[in-house]
Design an enzyme around this catalytic site. Structure first.
Site, short mmCIF file in Angstrom:
data_model
loop_
_atom_site.label_atom_id
_atom_site.label_comp_id
_atom_site.label_asym_id
_atom_site.label_seq_id
_atom_site.Cartn_x
_atom_site.Cartn_y
_atom_site.Cartn_z
CG PHE A 278 21.59 -30.16 12.31
CD1 PHE A 278 20.78 -30.63 11.47
CD2 PHE A 278 22.27 -28.96 13.89
CE1 PHE A 278 20.33 -29.52 11.33
CE2 PHE A 278 21.31 -28.30 12.80
CZ PHE A 278 20.72 -28.27 12.57
CD GLN B 45 26.05 -22.57 20.14
OE1 GLN B 45 24.73 -22.71 20.30
NE2 GLN B 45 25.93 -24.67 20.51
CG HIS C 244 25.51 -21.51 14.60
ND1 HIS C 244 26.16 -21.16 13.42
CD2 HIS C 244 24.85 -22.08 14.38
CE1 HIS C 244 25.89 -22.06 13.12
NE2 HIS C 244 24.73 -22.59 13.27
CG LEU D 41 22.82 -19.42 11.81
CD1 LEU D 41 23.43 -19.28 13.22
CD2 LEU D 41 21.28 -20.22 12.74
CD GLU E 121 25.76 -27.68 14.19
OE1 GLU E 121 25.77 -26.46 14.77
OE2 GLU E 121 25.33 -28.67 14.07
NE ARG F 143 25.24 -25.24 16.34
CZ ARG F 143 23.52 -24.98 16.24
NH1 ARG F 143 23.06 -23.55 17.81
NH2 ARG F 143 22.54 -25.12 15.44
CG HIS G 20 23.27 -19.01 17.39
ND1 HIS G 20 22.23 -18.59 16.65
CD2 HIS G 20 22.93 -21.09 17.65
CE1 HIS G 20 21.35 -19.27 15.98
NE2 HIS G 20 22.03 -20.68 16.68
NE ARG H 61 20.23 -23.84 21.68
CZ ARG H 61 20.94 -23.95 20.21
NH1 ARG H 61 20.25 -25.47 19.21
NH2 ARG H 61 20.19 -23.38 19.53
CB SER I 239 17.28 -23.79 21.07
OG SER I 239 15.98 -23.00 21.22
C1 FAD Z 1 18.79 -17.40 13.36
C2 FAD Z 1 18.61 -18.65 14.41
C3 FAD Z 1 18.50 -20.18 14.15
C4 FAD Z 1 18.25 -20.90 14.97
N1 FAD Z 1 17.66 -22.05 14.64
C5 FAD Z 1 17.40 -23.01 15.39
C6 FAD Z 1 17.64 -24.30 15.11
O1 FAD Z 1 17.84 -25.20 13.30
N2 FAD Z 1 17.13 -25.38 15.57
C7 FAD Z 1 17.37 -25.12 17.26
O2 FAD Z 1 16.75 -26.37 17.86
N3 FAD Z 1 17.47 -23.50 17.35
C8 FAD Z 1 17.41 -23.08 16.61
N4 FAD Z 1 17.66 -21.90 16.99
C9 FAD Z 1 17.27 -21.38 18.71
C10 FAD Z 1 15.97 -21.58 18.66
O3 FAD Z 1 15.65 -20.39 17.63
C11 FAD Z 1 15.91 -19.72 19.51
O4 FAD Z 1 16.45 -20.62 21.18
C12 FAD Z 1 14.53 -20.50 20.23
O5 FAD Z 1 13.92 -20.18 18.87
C13 FAD Z 1 13.56 -19.21 21.11
O6 FAD Z 1 12.18 -19.06 20.96
P1 FAD Z 1 11.37 -18.88 22.41
O7 FAD Z 1 10.44 -19.04 21.77
O8 FAD Z 1 12.11 -18.89 23.54
O9 FAD Z 1 11.70 -17.61 22.46
P2 FAD Z 1 11.44 -16.30 20.57
O10 FAD Z 1 10.64 -17.23 19.99
O11 FAD Z 1 12.49 -15.02 21.20
O12 FAD Z 1 9.75 -15.57 21.76
C14 FAD Z 1 10.28 -14.73 22.71
C15 FAD Z 1 8.82 -14.13 22.42
O13 FAD Z 1 9.09 -12.96 24.06
C16 FAD Z 1 8.52 -12.29 23.68
N5 FAD Z 1 8.68 -10.75 24.55
C17 FAD Z 1 10.57 -10.88 25.02
N6 FAD Z 1 10.43 -9.52 25.78
C18 FAD Z 1 8.86 -9.90 26.34
C19 FAD Z 1 8.67 -8.14 27.07
N7 FAD Z 1 9.90 -7.25 27.80
N8 FAD Z 1 7.22 -8.11 27.23
C20 FAD Z 1 6.37 -9.19 26.62
N9 FAD Z 1 7.25 -10.66 25.63
C21 FAD Z 1 8.37 -9.68 25.35
C22 FAD Z 1 9.02 -12.03 22.14
O14 FAD Z 1 7.66 -10.86 21.80
C23 FAD Z 1 8.54 -13.34 21.52
O15 FAD Z 1 6.99 -13.09 21.46
C24 FAD Z 1 18.12 -20.52 16.60
C25 FAD Z 1 18.38 -19.09 16.39
C26 FAD Z 1 18.35 -18.38 15.85
C27 FAD Z 1 18.59 -16.96 16.55
#
Ligand code: FAD
Ligand code: SF4
Ligand code: FES
Lengths: 581, 238
Positions: free
Chosen positions: A118, A238, A240, A250, A253, A284, A354, A396, A401
């Protein structure tokens, strides 16, 4: 309605679920609830594709120390180095923990967890790319989200689904709970809690082209900012390099990790000119800039420096087996949305907004900082993409992440639980939900004809064009003015749907207002950083300036102004060096 | 191109009966049906209600019936369901679940059924220091159902559920039962027989194959159900 709880976790993505799971393992804490605006399994963690980094060394020698160094260097030395060490060290056990709980990782011939290359992950401090990313096909995030949700079901964690956070109750320096809006009934619920943990995810929706879900509107950071609390390093966003042209979806990578190559209109592997050692697996920010530079030089596939040109991600030499077995979803996205088959045709890609490196400032246990002096807001925690530890610095690395979610989600969950076990409920006022109520009433009473989709579109264009991949002082100053005007217009927004139940228009409007606040903070933080570092690339200040800017930004909102302060970076392990790959 | 979108609407706060409303708008053949719904909500009727999040077929928010078949609105392009000017796209909420408002349905029962099968690994051994060993081939035996995004399209398409004559946890829950039963790290069929071998479990499936046809993740649901049925039988005979 009122609820009395020990711990309330807001957000049910990877960070929120891991925190809740870990908190539920503490027998001294009785009532834990997860409040989420989406059903847990709909969270955007489920979209993560490529993998999760951990120095297991299953295929070749690897060490957490190398992982930590890559993280620091990838983040252009704005990473807090002791935090990066924790990230890399604890990644290993966290990945095993997920595997023990059922996560179906791809396997090596010996039956161990398989690992792929990666961007920016190297052996021996930058010698060559290393296999560090643990993966489950190209659905690693989906599997993490499913596994954690399953474990929460097992531990009988309580969920309040489709509840939107509208307010965090903070008195002086103590957090007392939250107020959330129940989409099904339109009622406000006050959650009176000993401790609150925010895990609301990203905010990529402020940009026109993004890989982020509709729900990624930064509600957690925005609600804190609205109360004058600072947000850290928001200028670092960032892009991507490889989003599907025009749509932003997306293309992981991992495709380049398996050998995919970026090519311009001449078929040239242009990364040879930008990053001779790591090539298509450079970090990235560098690749996103390289693609944009190629396009600006007329080397995009359409040879049109203006407009939305793109380059090719060539996968045609990888073969059917690799694409269909290791990258099945990507292969399907191309077939569904572009009508092309990556086995025979290169994928049209362009950079897509991203990941927010910045967010709510926390220590390594998830406790939220209220200022640059390190004052803790009692009982308030944050983890995941909405938080800033900071382990991603100015850029990042891929796979970090997911590591952040599970390492710091877990740590925050465990510390919030021990805190709650020894804490008392702090009294809250009778009308604790007044402020949230007012936000709703304001929207129902206005009679102007400002249209939210017009404001939204303008915000996304302004941020993409003015505070995007390449930035400069003039464009950012214009962007700040425009965002200020949009925030002014947004004060007159009204909601025409007058129904109480399932009023999605009302919530869409709240989200837009949150994004506008974060856009302003992002633009002002970026404007004031007169250097180029990681994802923040300025045409008018092309070099990194450690003498003046090796420091974290703390930005707080005061009505229409953003106040900036700075905090030093922990560079106790590795001295900052120029970043070359 | 210009299309007509006919949407089944229901908002009990306003009107006790469901009704159908038509919208006419300009779209691109490559637009997602979800883009079309968003455009209607933004420009024609802000009260139109539906769920959405990822917009590329991985979160399971927007399963609905489009031209008679369960699909994800974000994974269906206009050109898949409308070819020439003035073609109609018919959009309805999923079946067999109570409608909350317009295209949003109550998936409560669907998730209750999922919980019934104990959808989590029940390890047969204490975890080692590192990972459990599992070959790639062993992993492939249960990979297919791990793709499930719990969108409930299959549940809506299932004739057994719709008839309601016998109890059935439904296709998705059954496929998830198979996912755990065939994982070499799990106690497997032997340890799960009590939940698996019930009249409302896989036994209730009549092999209509509708679920397999509509599953947006391409999971061979019926095949998973039949393999599990056979394995349960074999286990009981041995
Ligand atoms: C397409 C894509 C691919 C990715 N691939 C990778 C990868 O391969 N490797 C890597 O390390 N990272 C990757 N990332 C980044 C990583 O996936 C995210 O940064 C990470 O999953 C975020 O997780 P989280 O738990 O912080 O938030 P999320 O999974 O986004 O969850 C947010 C939560 O908060 C809740 N929420 C939001 N606002 C409110 C509100 N006002 N009231 C109540 N609840 C709320 C939502 O309902 C949800 O449950 C990728 C990101 C994307 C977009
Ligand atoms: S099995 Fe397929 S159709 Fe059924 S819920 Fe899962 S993804 Fe949806
Ligand atoms: S919006 Fe996520 S599956 Fe369609």
């Amino acid at each position: 309605m009122k609820h009395e709880l020990d711990v309330v976790v807001v957000g049910a993505g990877g960070a929120g679920l891991y925190a809740a799971l870990e908190a539920s393992r503490n027998k001294k804490v009785k009532n834990i609830a997860v409040v989420s605006k989406l059903f847990p399994v709909r969270s955007h963690t489920g979209a993560a594709q490529g993998g999760i980094g951990a120095a297991l060394g299953n295929l070749e020698e690897d060490k957490p120390e190398w992982h930590a160094f890559d993280t620091v260097k990838g983040g252009d030395y704005l990473v807090d180095q002791q935090a990066a060490m924790i990230l890399a060290n604890e990644a290993v056990d966290s990945v095993y923990d997920l595997e023990h709980n059922g996560l179906p990782f791809n396997r090596t011939e010996e039956g161990k967890i398989d690992q792929r290359r990666f961007g920016g992950h190297t052996r021996n401090f930058g010698e060559a790319a290393v296999r560090r990313s643990c993966y489950a096909a190209d659905r690693t995030g989906h599997m993490i989200l499913q596994t954690l949700y399953q474990q929460c079901i097992k531990n009988k964690v309580a969920f309040f689904n489709e509840f939107h956070l509208l307010d965090v109750l903070i008195d002086g320096n103590t957090c007392q709970g939250i107020v959330a809006y129940d989409l099904a009934t339109g009622e406000l619920h006050t959650f009176h809690a000993k401790a609150v943990l925010l895990a609301t995810g990203g905010f990529g929706r402020m940009f026109r082209i993004t890989s982020n879900a509709f729900a990624n509107t930064g509600d957690g950071p925005a609600v804190l900012a609205q109360q004058g609390l600072p947000l850290e390093d928001m200028e670092f966003f960032q892009f991507h390099p490889t989003g599907i042209r025009g749509m932003g979806i997306l293309i992981t990578e991992g495709v380049r990790g398996e050998g995919g190559i970026l090519r311009n209109c001449d078929g040239e592997r242009f990364m040879e000119r930008y990053a001779p050692t790591l090539l298509d697996l450079a970090p990235r920010d560098m690749i996103a800039r390289a693609i944009t530079t190629e396009i600006l030089n007329g080397k995009g596939i359409l040879k049109k420096p203006q407009g939305d040109d793109y380059v090719h991600l060539d996968t045609t030499h990888l073969g059917k087996e690799v694409l269909e077995k290791k990258l099945p979803d990507i292969t399907e996205f191309c077939r569904t949305y572009q009508d092309i088959d990556p086995i025979t045709t290169p994928i049209p890609v362009q950079p897509t907004a991203h990941y927010g490196m910045g967010g709510i400032p926390t220590d390594v246990n998830g406790q939220v900082f209220g200022d640059t002096k390190g004052t803790i807001v009692e009982g308030l925690y944050a983890a995941g993409e909405c938080a800033c530890v900071s382990v991603h610095g100015a850029n990042r690395l891929g796979t970090n992440s997911l590591v952040d979610l599970i390492v710091f989600g877990k740590r925050a969950g465990s510390s919030v639980a021990s805190f709650a076990a020894g804490a008392q409920h702090q009294p809250i006022p009778v009308n604790a939900d007044d402020r949230a109520k007012k936000r709703i009433i304001d929207l129902s009473n206005s009679s102007s004809n400002v249209k939210q989709d017009v404001l939204r579109k303008k915000m996304r264009d302004t941020m993409m064009d003015g505070v995007g991949i390449f930035r400069n002082g003039n464009d950012m100053a214009d962007a700040i003015e425009t965002i200020k005007e949009l925030r002014e217009d947004a004060k007159d927004l009204s909601v025409s749907d007058a129904n109480a139940k399932y009023n999605t228009e009302l919530m869409d409007t709240m989200e837009l207002k949150n994004l506008l606040d974060l856009s302003l903070i992002t633009a002002v933080s970026a404007h004031n950083r007169q250097e180029s570092r990681g994802a923040h690339a300025r045409e008018d200040f092309p070099d990194r300036d450690d003498a003046n800017f090796l420091k974290h930004t703390y930005a707080s909102l005061n009505k229409d102004e953003v106040r900036l302060e700075y905090k030093s970076v922990d560079t106790s392990i590795w001295e900052p060096k120029p970043r070359k790959y | 191109m210009r299309i007509v979108v006919s949407i089944k609407r229901y908002n009990p706060e306003k009107k006790p009966q469901a009704y159908t409303q038509e919208f006419s708008l300009d779209v691109k053949p490559t637009d997602r049906v979800l883009d079309v719904l968003v455009s209607i909500k933004e420009n024609q009727d802000s009260s139109l209600t539906f769920r959405k999040s990822c917009a590329h077929g991985v979160c399971g928010s927007d399963a609905m019936i489009i031209n008679g078949q369960e699909r994800l609105a974000c994974k269906t392009l206009v050109k898949d369901v409308a070819q020439v000017d003035n073609d109609r796209i018919e959009v309805e909420p999923l079946r067999s679940m109570p409608i909350q408002r317009d295209l949003a349905v109550d998936q409560g029962v669907f998730f209750d059924n999922y919980r019934k099968i104990d959808p989590f690994l029940r390890p047969k051994e204490k975890p080692p220091k590192e990972e459990y060993r599992q070959s790639q081939k062993e992993r492939e035996q249960f990979e297919d159902p791990t793709k499930c995004i719990l969108c409930s399209a299959c549940y809506s398409s299932c004739p057994v559920i719709e008839a309601g004559e016998k109890k059935f946890v439904g296709p998705a829950a059954s496929a998830q039962a198979a996912r755990f039963a065939f994982d070499t790290r799990d106690v497997g069929i032997a340890g799960r027989l009590e939940e698996l071998d019930t009249p409302d479990g896989v036994a209730a499936c009549d092999n209509h194959f509708n679920c397999t046809k509509v599953c947006p993740r391409g999971i061979k649901i019926t095949k998973n159900i039949n393999t599990l049925k056979k394995s349960i039988k074999k286990h009981k005979e041995s």
